[in-house]
Motif scaffolding. Structure first.
Motif, PDB file in Angstrom:
ATOM      1  N   ALA A 126       0.879  -1.187   0.018  1.00  0.00           N
ATOM      2  CA  ALA A 126       0.062  -0.121  -0.053  1.00  0.00           C
ATOM      3  C   ALA A 126       0.795   1.124   0.136  1.00  0.00           C
ATOM      4  O   ALA A 126       1.932   1.184   0.387  1.00  0.00           O
ATOM      5  CB  ALA A 126      -0.840  -0.087   1.126  1.00  0.00           C
ATOM      6  N   PRO A 127       0.480   2.410  -0.634  1.00  0.00           N
ATOM      7  CA  PRO A 127       1.204   3.423  -0.717  1.00  0.00           C
ATOM      8  C   PRO A 127       1.053   3.989   0.823  1.00  0.00           C
ATOM      9  O   PRO A 127      -0.064   3.954   1.715  1.00  0.00           O
ATOM     10  CB  PRO A 127       0.288   4.514  -1.652  1.00  0.00           C
ATOM     11  CG  PRO A 127      -1.106   3.976  -1.687  1.00  0.00           C
ATOM     12  CD  PRO A 127      -0.858   2.417  -1.635  1.00  0.00           C
ATOM     13  N   ALA A 195     -11.699   0.787  -6.845  1.00  0.00           N
ATOM     14  CA  ALA A 195     -10.387   0.370  -6.919  1.00  0.00           C
ATOM     15  C   ALA A 195      -9.603   1.650  -6.035  1.00  0.00           C
ATOM     16  O   ALA A 195      -8.823   1.279  -5.383  1.00  0.00           O
ATOM     17  CB  ALA A 195      -9.808   0.413  -8.015  1.00  0.00           C
ATOM     18  N   PRO A 196     -10.107   3.017  -6.352  1.00  0.00           N
ATOM     19  CA  PRO A 196      -9.216   3.937  -5.545  1.00  0.00           C
ATOM     20  C   PRO A 196      -9.629   3.866  -4.034  1.00  0.00           C
ATOM     21  O   PRO A 196      -8.842   4.250  -3.167  1.00  0.00           O
ATOM     22  CB  PRO A 196      -9.825   5.378  -6.044  1.00  0.00           C
ATOM     23  CG  PRO A 196     -10.267   4.799  -7.581  1.00  0.00           C
ATOM     24  CD  PRO A 196     -10.817   3.512  -7.324  1.00  0.00           C
ATOM     25  N   VAL A 197     -10.820   3.606  -3.737  1.00  0.00           N
ATOM     26  CA  VAL A 197     -11.412   3.300  -2.323  1.00  0.00           C
ATOM     27  C   VAL A 197     -10.448   2.297  -1.504  1.00  0.00           C
ATOM     28  O   VAL A 197     -10.086   2.129  -0.387  1.00  0.00           O
ATOM     29  CB  VAL A 197     -12.908   3.196  -2.063  1.00  0.00           C
ATOM     30  CG1 VAL A 197     -13.040   2.682  -0.906  1.00  0.00           C
ATOM     31  CG2 VAL A 197     -13.660   4.612  -2.093  1.00  0.00           C
ATOM     32  N   ARG A 201      -7.941   2.710   1.540  1.00  0.00           N
ATOM     33  CA  ARG A 201      -8.261   2.197   2.766  1.00  0.00           C
ATOM     34  C   ARG A 201      -6.995   1.441   3.045  1.00  0.00           C
ATOM     35  O   ARG A 201      -6.516   1.304   4.325  1.00  0.00           O
ATOM     36  CB  ARG A 201      -9.212   1.019   2.835  1.00  0.00           C
ATOM     37  CG  ARG A 201     -10.782   1.333   2.660  1.00  0.00           C
ATOM     38  CD  ARG A 201     -11.751   0.381   2.259  1.00  0.00           C
ATOM     39  NE  ARG A 201     -13.248   0.846   2.318  1.00  0.00           N
ATOM     40  CZ  ARG A 201     -14.197   0.040   1.982  1.00  0.00           C
ATOM     41  NH1 ARG A 201     -14.068  -1.144   1.365  1.00  0.00           N
ATOM     42  NH2 ARG A 201     -15.334   0.650   1.992  1.00  0.00           N
ATOM     43  N   ALA A 202      -6.283   0.780   2.050  1.00  0.00           N
ATOM     44  CA  ALA A 202      -5.011   0.009   2.334  1.00  0.00           C
ATOM     45  C   ALA A 202      -4.029   0.951   3.033  1.00  0.00           C
ATOM     46  O   ALA A 202      -3.048   0.617   3.799  1.00  0.00           O
ATOM     47  CB  ALA A 202      -4.666  -0.704   1.087  1.00  0.00           C
ATOM     48  N   VAL A 228     -16.909   9.863   1.490  1.00  0.00           N
ATOM     49  CA  VAL A 228     -15.988  10.866   2.013  1.00  0.00           C
ATOM     50  C   VAL A 228     -14.480   9.848   1.921  1.00  0.00           C
ATOM     51  O   VAL A 228     -14.851   8.735   2.375  1.00  0.00           O
ATOM     52  CB  VAL A 228     -16.295  10.969   3.352  1.00  0.00           C
ATOM     53  CG1 VAL A 228     -15.321  11.840   4.326  1.00  0.00           C
ATOM     54  CG2 VAL A 228     -17.683  11.970   3.559  1.00  0.00           C
ATOM     55  N   VAL A 229     -13.431  10.498   1.625  1.00  0.00           N
ATOM     56  CA  VAL A 229     -12.339   9.917   1.737  1.00  0.00           C
ATOM     57  C   VAL A 229     -11.264  11.025   2.377  1.00  0.00           C
ATOM     58  O   VAL A 229     -11.397  12.194   2.054  1.00  0.00           O
ATOM     59  CB  VAL A 229     -11.712   9.624   0.400  1.00  0.00           C
ATOM     60  CG1 VAL A 229     -10.136   9.131   0.628  1.00  0.00           C
ATOM     61  CG2 VAL A 229     -12.438   8.514  -0.180  1.00  0.00           C
TER      62      VAL A 229
END
Length: 246
Positions: A126-127, A195-197, A201-202, A228-229
């Motif tokens: 994960a980033p 995919a972005p979520v 999360r990761a 929301v992110v």
């Protein structure tokens, strides 16, 4: 999470990114370029997924909804070209390719290509979001349809609005440190954010609906009304601002 699934997602996203970059370097422009990109990226992703996991179901923006997904164990949620408008504008990089795997009720693996930046973000490894920049909080919003609720949140938490392109890019702007939060209330489809979520999360970010409830994928209705992110330390004040504005 299976590292094999992440590798498959990476291969599919890279394959689509490659054809999109090649097309963008050609003679097509605007809507014609976007239409060609949608079709070519879809074909590239299907080629990888069909070869690697032929029994899985693919749920994509660029294909009819295969309702077998509702009883399947493994469903790939795909947006071959997220941000078609931005893709058709040569100077913009805020568009991408989304490939996520839903398995057993959860997003378990994903890759997002940002071809305009020559980047690929995945769920494993994960980033790591960078430390927050000094100054006001930055709230990512649509460059064409910023929701009114974003103004209320920005006023409540002292944030400035950062207009950006595709839905996926705005989510990854929080991952990459370009923004501190993304609030969206205008509706989108599940493939716009799956995919972005998963990557967010990761990376340890908070993701939810505007009311704080979980984001749920592979639902019968492909529509996802809001999300929301944000950086985890901002979740409470942002959700409180959203409750106050509703």
């Amino acid at each position: 999470m299976s590292l094999d699934d992440v590798r498959i997602a990476k291969r599919a996203a890279r394959a689509a990114a490659a054809v999109l970059v090649d097309l963008r370097a050609g003679t097509l422009v605007g809507r014609a370029l976007g239409d060609a990109g949608d079709a070519a990226a879809q074909e590239a992703i299907l080629g990888v997924l069909t070869a690697a996991c032929p029994d899985d179901v693919v749920f994509s923006e660029e294909a009819a909804d295969d309702r077998r997904r509702l009883s399947a164990d493994r469903v790939w949620i795909v947006d071959p070209l997220d941000g078609t408008r931005e893709y058709g504008e040569p100077e913009r990089h805020d568009w991408g390719v989304h490939v996520a795997l839903w398995c057993g009720g959860e997003l378990t693996a994903a890759a997002v290509a940002l071809p305009g930046l020559d980047e690929l973000l995945v769920t494993d490894p994960a980033p790591v979001p960078p430390a927050r920049s000094p100054g006001p909080l930055r709230l990512a919003v649509s460059r064409t349809r910023p929701p009114a609720v974003a103004d209320a949140v920005a006023a409540a938490v002292g944030a400035e609005l950062v207009p950006l392109g595709s839905a996926g890019y705005k989510t990854l702007a929080v991952v990459r440190g370009e923004a501190d939060a993304y609030v969206h209330a205008g509706g989108m489809y599940q493939w716009d954010s799956a995919a972005p979520v998963a990557v967010a999360r990761a990376a340890g970010l908070t993701t939810s609906r505007l009311d704080g409830s979980p984001l749920v994928y592979n639902e019968p209705d492909p529509w996802l009304p809001d999300l929301v992110v944000c950086r985890p330390e901002l979740a409470d004040p942002i959700l409180a601002a959203l409750r106050s504005s509703s």
